[in-house]
Design a protein around this motif. Structure first.
Motif, PDB file in Angstrom:
ATOM      1  N   GLN A   3      -7.425   0.421  -0.247  1.00 38.08           N
ATOM      2  CA  GLN A   3      -7.775  -0.554   0.779  1.00 38.08           C
ATOM      3  C   GLN A   3      -8.677   0.073   1.838  1.00 38.08           C
ATOM      4  N   ASP A   5      -6.001  -1.885  -4.887  1.00 46.72           N
ATOM      5  CA  ASP A   5      -5.362  -2.392  -3.663  1.00 46.72           C
ATOM      6  C   ASP A   5      -6.341  -3.330  -2.958  1.00 46.72           C
ATOM      7  N   GLU A   6      -6.115  -4.611  -3.131  1.00 46.70           N
ATOM      8  CA  GLU A   6      -6.986  -5.663  -2.585  1.00 46.70           C
ATOM      9  C   GLU A   6      -8.457  -5.426  -2.958  1.00 46.70           C
ATOM     10  N   THR A  57       0.841  -1.209   0.000  1.00 46.78           N
ATOM     11  CA  THR A  57       0.000   0.000   0.000  1.00 46.78           C
ATOM     12  C   THR A  57       0.868   1.248   0.000  1.00 46.78           C
TER      13      THR A  57
HETATM   14 MG    MG Z   1      -1.975  -2.805   2.111  1.00 48.41          MG
END
Ligand code: MG
Ligand code: ATP
Length: 242
Positions: A81, A152-153, A43
């Motif tokens: 995220q 991000d995810e 991240t």
């Molecule tokens: Mg992360």
């Protein structure tokens, strides 16, 4: 020219070295998956490329522009995220608001369909399920019709079908020439989507290549075992060096 680039980037937060000299490029039209354990620095790398934080040393560029510049912002979309959006705004209103920021947004209906949000357009964000919220965040990432997507995810909390739908749309985005930086803890997802994988461990890139090459580097036919083996190998090296 790469669409995004990190060169010799370090980032420290007080005593924590989140990134320890990272080189990373994303080429036009490719999906790069950045894999790493919790706290590895994924991240942080994404936030630097979005211009949300500055590197302690080294440089970051988006199409040759500074990540925080207006020119860079118009070319990219992001699903972060930890994203905060107003709870009382309705789904369609969110998408309209974000789309208005970009010069050539997708038609609103296309964004809604691509994110699988048909039927919930009039609901307030705060009333949505976790997976539906995640789909709204995906819609906000793609609505500007960007050249580069940071995800991000993105599929955390999605059911199997919704995950596959998002994969389909990510693949479609890449097929149309878009570039993606994806982070995920689902290694089957990385294996299914990535043109290239970079494995990050404690702020350093420890392996990089196509999914097949990374599996070979980790001496396994499965990405999950290869990943674990690469990280363990790196742990042993770091212990010796300490
Ligand atoms: Mg992360
Ligand atoms: N704003 C901050 N202040 C202090 N430390 C931070 C900050 N942001 C990140 N860190 C630290 O930097 C390291 C890398 O964090 P980062 O969020 O990049 O990891 P990650 O790979 O995304 O992990 P995860 O898989 O859990 O999302 C961690 O040790 C984290 O605690």
């Amino acid at each position: 020219m790469p669409i995004a680039e990190l060169q010799a980037v370090t980032k420290t937060y007080g005593p924590v070295a989140a990134l320890r000299g990272i080189d990373l490029t994303i080429q036009p039209g490719e999906l790069l998956a950045l894999l790493g354990a919790n706290g590895a620095g994924k991240t942080t790398a994404v936030r630097i490329l979005l211009g949300l934080t500055s590197p302690t040393s080294g440089s970051a560029t988006i199409c040759g522009h500074a990540p925080a510049s207006h020119a860079a912002k118009l070319r990219r979309g992001a699903l972060l995220q930890v994203a905060k959006v107003p709870e009382t705004l309705r789904v369609r209103e969110h998408i309209e608001l974000f789309s208005a920021y970009y010069p050539k947004p997708l038609p609103i209906a296309d964004t809604i369909a691509a994110a699988g949000l048909q039927g919930v357009e009039k609901r307030q964000f705060g009333d949505l399920s976790g997976g539906q919220k995640q789909r709204v965040l995906f819609a906000l990432a793609i609505c500007g019709n960007p050249d580069l997507l940071f995800l991000d995810e993105p599929t955390v909390g999605l059911d199997v079908e919704a995950r596959r739908t998002m994969w389909k749309h990510i693949r479609g985005f890449v097929a149309r020439g878009g570039s993606v930086l994806l982070t995920t803890h689902y290694l089957d997802e990385a294996d299914a989507l990535a043109d290239r994988i970079a494995v990050i461990d404690r702020g350093r890139i420890i392996a990089e290549g196509t999914p097949a090459e990374v599996k070979q580097q980790g001496a396994s036919t499965g990405l999950e075992d290869a990943f674990l083996s690469l990280v363990r190998q790196n742990n042993s090296i770091e212990e010796v060096l300490q």
